[in-house]
Motif scaffolding. Sequence first.
Motif, PDB file in Angstrom:
ATOM      1  N   ALA A 104     115.481 -38.438  14.928  1.00 25.88           N
ATOM      2  CA  ALA A 104     114.888 -39.226  13.845  1.00 25.88           C
ATOM      3  C   ALA A 104     115.650 -40.530  13.690  1.00 25.88           C
ATOM      4  CB  ALA A 104     114.921 -38.437  12.546  1.00 25.88           C
ATOM      5  N   GLU A 105     114.912 -41.605  13.437  1.00 29.30           N
ATOM      6  CA  GLU A 105     115.535 -42.930  13.360  1.00 29.30           C
ATOM      7  C   GLU A 105     116.464 -43.065  12.161  1.00 29.30           C
ATOM      8  OE1 GLU A 105     111.778 -45.348  15.395  1.00 29.30           O
ATOM      9  OE2 GLU A 105     111.771 -44.829  13.258  1.00 29.30           O
ATOM     10  N   ASP A 106     116.249 -42.266  11.119  1.00 31.58           N
ATOM     11  CA  ASP A 106     117.086 -42.370   9.926  1.00 31.58           C
ATOM     12  C   ASP A 106     118.089 -41.231   9.825  1.00 31.58           C
ATOM     13  OD1 ASP A 106     115.291 -40.346   9.485  1.00 31.58           O
ATOM     14  OD2 ASP A 106     114.750 -40.951   7.442  1.00 31.58           O
ATOM     15  N   ALA A 107     118.250 -40.462  10.899  1.00 29.58           N
ATOM     16  CA  ALA A 107     119.174 -39.324  10.860  1.00 29.58           C
ATOM     17  C   ALA A 107     120.620 -39.809  10.835  1.00 29.58           C
ATOM     18  CB  ALA A 107     118.948 -38.421  12.065  1.00 29.58           C
ATOM     19  N   VAL A 108     121.423 -39.194   9.996  1.00 30.03           N
ATOM     20  CA  VAL A 108     122.853 -39.516   9.917  1.00 30.03           C
ATOM     21  C   VAL A 108     123.652 -38.218   9.990  1.00 30.03           C
ATOM     22  CG1 VAL A 108     122.527 -41.630   8.580  1.00 30.03           C
ATOM     23  CG2 VAL A 108     122.811 -39.457   7.383  1.00 30.03           C
ATOM     24  N   GLY A 109     124.859 -38.347  10.507  1.00 28.27           N
ATOM     25  CA  GLY A 109     125.759 -37.203  10.527  1.00 28.27           C
ATOM     26  C   GLY A 109     125.331 -36.068  11.432  1.00 28.27           C
ATOM     27  N   LEU A 110     124.603 -36.390  12.515  1.00 27.95           N
ATOM     28  CA  LEU A 110     124.179 -35.334  13.431  1.00 27.95           C
ATOM     29  C   LEU A 110     125.362 -34.796  14.218  1.00 27.95           C
ATOM     30  CD1 LEU A 110     120.840 -36.718  14.944  1.00 27.95           C
ATOM     31  CD2 LEU A 110     121.152 -35.131  13.047  1.00 27.95           C
ATOM     32  N   ALA A 111     125.378 -33.484  14.424  1.00 27.34           N
ATOM     33  CA  ALA A 111     126.404 -32.840  15.236  1.00 27.34           C
ATOM     34  C   ALA A 111     125.823 -32.499  16.602  1.00 27.34           C
ATOM     35  CB  ALA A 111     126.913 -31.581  14.548  1.00 27.34           C
ATOM     36  N   ARG A 112     126.595 -32.756  17.636  1.00 33.10           N
ATOM     37  CA  ARG A 112     126.151 -32.514  19.008  1.00 33.10           C
ATOM     38  C   ARG A 112     126.445 -31.065  19.393  1.00 33.10           C
ATOM     39  NH1 ARG A 112     128.266 -32.631  24.237  1.00 33.10           N
ATOM     40  NH2 ARG A 112     127.013 -33.679  25.848  1.00 33.10           N
ATOM     41  N   PHE A 113     125.440 -30.401  19.968  1.00 31.89           N
ATOM     42  CA  PHE A 113     125.598 -29.028  20.415  1.00 31.89           C
ATOM     43  C   PHE A 113     125.037 -28.894  21.822  1.00 31.89           C
ATOM     44  CE2 PHE A 113     125.906 -28.528  15.886  1.00 31.89           C
ATOM     45  CZ  PHE A 113     126.771 -27.453  15.708  1.00 31.89           C
ATOM     46  N   ASN A 114     125.331 -27.770  22.453  1.00 31.79           N
ATOM     47  CA  ASN A 114     124.690 -27.467  23.729  1.00 31.79           C
ATOM     48  C   ASN A 114     124.566 -25.956  23.875  1.00 31.79           C
ATOM     49  OD1 ASN A 114     127.783 -27.989  24.429  1.00 31.79           O
ATOM     50  ND2 ASN A 114     126.992 -26.434  25.811  1.00 31.79           N
ATOM     51  N   THR A 115     123.548 -25.534  24.621  1.00 31.21           N
ATOM     52  CA  THR A 115     123.411 -24.121  24.946  1.00 31.21           C
ATOM     53  C   THR A 115     124.413 -23.781  26.031  1.00 31.21           C
ATOM     54  OG1 THR A 115     121.712 -24.616  26.589  1.00 31.21           O
ATOM     55  CG2 THR A 115     120.968 -24.103  24.347  1.00 31.21           C
ATOM     56  N   GLY A 116     124.651 -22.475  26.211  1.00 30.35           N
ATOM     57  CA  GLY A 116     125.653 -22.047  27.166  1.00 30.35           C
ATOM     58  C   GLY A 116     125.282 -22.306  28.608  1.00 30.35           C
ATOM     59  N   GLY A 117     123.977 -22.393  28.884  1.00 26.59           N
ATOM     60  CA  GLY A 117     123.546 -22.665  30.251  1.00 26.59           C
ATOM     61  C   GLY A 117     123.687 -21.490  31.192  1.00 26.59           C
ATOM     62  N   SER A 118     123.739 -20.251  30.630  1.00 21.04           N
ATOM     63  CA  SER A 118     123.934 -19.084  31.484  1.00 21.04           C
ATOM     64  C   SER A 118     122.747 -18.841  32.408  1.00 21.04           C
ATOM     65  CB  SER A 118     124.175 -17.837  30.623  1.00 21.04           C
ATOM     66  OG  SER A 118     123.092 -17.627  29.748  1.00 21.04           O
ATOM     67  N   SER A 119     121.582 -19.356  32.063  1.00 19.16           N
ATOM     68  CA  SER A 119     120.412 -19.142  32.918  1.00 19.16           C
ATOM     69  C   SER A 119     119.918 -20.447  33.541  1.00 19.16           C
ATOM     70  CB  SER A 119     119.277 -18.513  32.087  1.00 19.16           C
ATOM     71  OG  SER A 119     118.937 -19.355  31.007  1.00 19.16           O
ATOM     72  N   GLY A 120     120.781 -21.429  33.613  1.00 18.74           N
ATOM     73  CA  GLY A 120     120.375 -22.713  34.178  1.00 18.74           C
ATOM     74  C   GLY A 120     121.167 -23.848  33.569  1.00 18.74           C
ATOM     75  N   GLU A 121     120.604 -25.039  33.616  1.00 21.04           N
ATOM     76  CA  GLU A 121     121.294 -26.222  33.116  1.00 21.04           C
ATOM     77  C   GLU A 121     121.381 -26.191  31.596  1.00 21.04           C
ATOM     78  OE1 GLU A 121     120.743 -31.099  33.244  1.00 21.04           O
ATOM     79  OE2 GLU A 121     119.363 -29.761  34.314  1.00 21.04           O
ATOM     80  N   PRO A 122     122.579 -26.464  31.019  1.00 21.99           N
ATOM     81  CA  PRO A 122     122.695 -26.457  29.560  1.00 21.99           C
ATOM     82  C   PRO A 122     121.807 -27.525  28.926  1.00 21.99           C
ATOM     83  CG  PRO A 122     124.860 -26.451  30.621  1.00 21.99           C
ATOM     84  CD  PRO A 122     123.853 -26.733  31.687  1.00 21.99           C
ATOM     85  N   LEU A 123     121.422 -27.260  27.676  1.00 20.37           N
ATOM     86  CA  LEU A 123     120.639 -28.219  26.907  1.00 20.37           C
ATOM     87  C   LEU A 123     121.540 -28.855  25.871  1.00 20.37           C
ATOM     88  CD1 LEU A 123     117.931 -29.487  25.951  1.00 20.37           C
ATOM     89  CD2 LEU A 123     117.746 -27.535  24.377  1.00 20.37           C
ATOM     90  N   ILE A 124     121.601 -30.178  25.856  1.00 20.64           N
ATOM     91  CA  ILE A 124     122.330 -30.915  24.818  1.00 20.64           C
ATOM     92  C   ILE A 124     121.328 -31.297  23.740  1.00 20.64           C
ATOM     93  CG2 ILE A 124     123.621 -33.014  24.307  1.00 20.64           C
ATOM     94  CD1 ILE A 124     124.627 -32.923  27.232  1.00 20.64           C
ATOM     95  N   PHE A 125     121.672 -30.989  22.484  1.00 19.63           N
ATOM     96  CA  PHE A 125     120.782 -31.307  21.376  1.00 19.63           C
ATOM     97  C   PHE A 125     121.623 -31.598  20.140  1.00 19.63           C
ATOM     98  CE2 PHE A 125     121.550 -26.818  21.501  1.00 19.63           C
ATOM     99  CZ  PHE A 125     121.690 -26.423  20.182  1.00 19.63           C
TER     100      PHE A 125
END
Length: 449
Positions: A104-125
């Motif tokens: 979102a264009e007005d989002a503030v204070g977002l924290a970066r996470f990622n999945t473990g990637g045990s079944s493929g490439e991890p997802l950064i979100f």
Amino acid sequence: MMYTALVSNLIFPLQERFKQHRSVSVRRQMEQSQYWPEARLRELQLERLRNLLQRVQAKVPYYRDLFRELGFEPLRDLQSLDDLRRLPLTDKATIRQAGERMKAEDAVGLARFNTGGSSGEPLIFFIGKERVSHDVAAKWRATRWWGVDIGDPEIVVWGSPIELGAQDRMRAWRDRVMRTRLLPAFEMSGPKLDGFVDAIRARRPRMLFGYPSALSHIARHARGKGQRMDDLGVKVAFVTSERLYDEQRQQIEQTFGCPVANGYGGRDAGFIAHQCPEGGMHITAEDIIVETIGADGQPVARGTPGEIVVTHLATGDFPFIRYRTGDVGVLGTEPCRCGRGLPLLKEIQGRSTDFLVAQDGTVMHGLALIYILRDLPQVKAFKIVQESLQHTTVQVVLEGALDDALRGKIVAGFRARLGAGVDVTVEQVAQIAPEKSGKFRYVISKVAA
């Protein structure tokens, strides 16, 4: 109990207020709405879904463009929850390709996470404060179903690099105040397991939390050593992040003398469902819409297995809308005896990669092969990897050596299910290595089911 009440009613709420989280008020609302009839919960979902879709149309570039291409207007076109199906399914690849346009264009204070990637490439979100508040509240509510609360002594057996990388002074102080101790699940060697057993006995926790594989390993080790663990006052063992097998539940319950409460969710999809003391896996319906779909992407009826798709209603800063989890489950058709109106997940069968494909195209659950190995008393641990339709590898930890007779039993059992022409490689190993996340996966198929 007095200290637990202090933490739950004062210290933890102050922490959440400092973090600008609404977890306390959201949990209180959830403890009221959990007893609403399902029809009223669906009305709440529709209202929140309209708000979410209006926000992402206005503020999230990816969805602004998508809605324009589809000619979709949330207020006009969303008249029931079924209308959500007008939007396409999303998955990890969709989110990776969208990149920054998913924020979102007005989002503030977002924290970066990622999945473990045990079944493929991890997802950064990314996760915003609204999402955190709702996920914390949902987990907190489910914890309280079992007569325990934040501030009760707790042992956490976990393998996430996020948690294990956060052991700075502030985190250590917080854990002491909350009476939580984290044990790393990456290594399950004999000396490590001895240390885990000693730590649990010293802490005398009211609750355990961890992967079912990790807690069952500890339980099995303690029983093998003749170490009693059911005299510590453990009230409940919460397990999540892996499929819970019946023998794991039995092992944990018998060893620690407490019930096992299964939870289902993920960093990406959110806190989807949790088991109550009556046995029902309740969906967090106030926050999450769950669909189950077939191989053609179309919805399947309740009571029928399908891939679990979630829409998280508290993700206006970084949306998860019709997000494919890759897990296969069955929606319940009957209400739970506990009286809560929250809908049920009757069964969580595992990830789509936990299903195997025979040479003739038959799709079967990994349990079809797991039971072959579980029936062999020499086998202490195992891992099955279906490399292709023609080749499957089995790693086994054994009591004694792998002889021709045992190898022949395993190969014959696997070929009886996968096909007579399948090449089955059996390897004896000292121990089964966990995934990078610390989880154990018993079955992995690289063949599309």
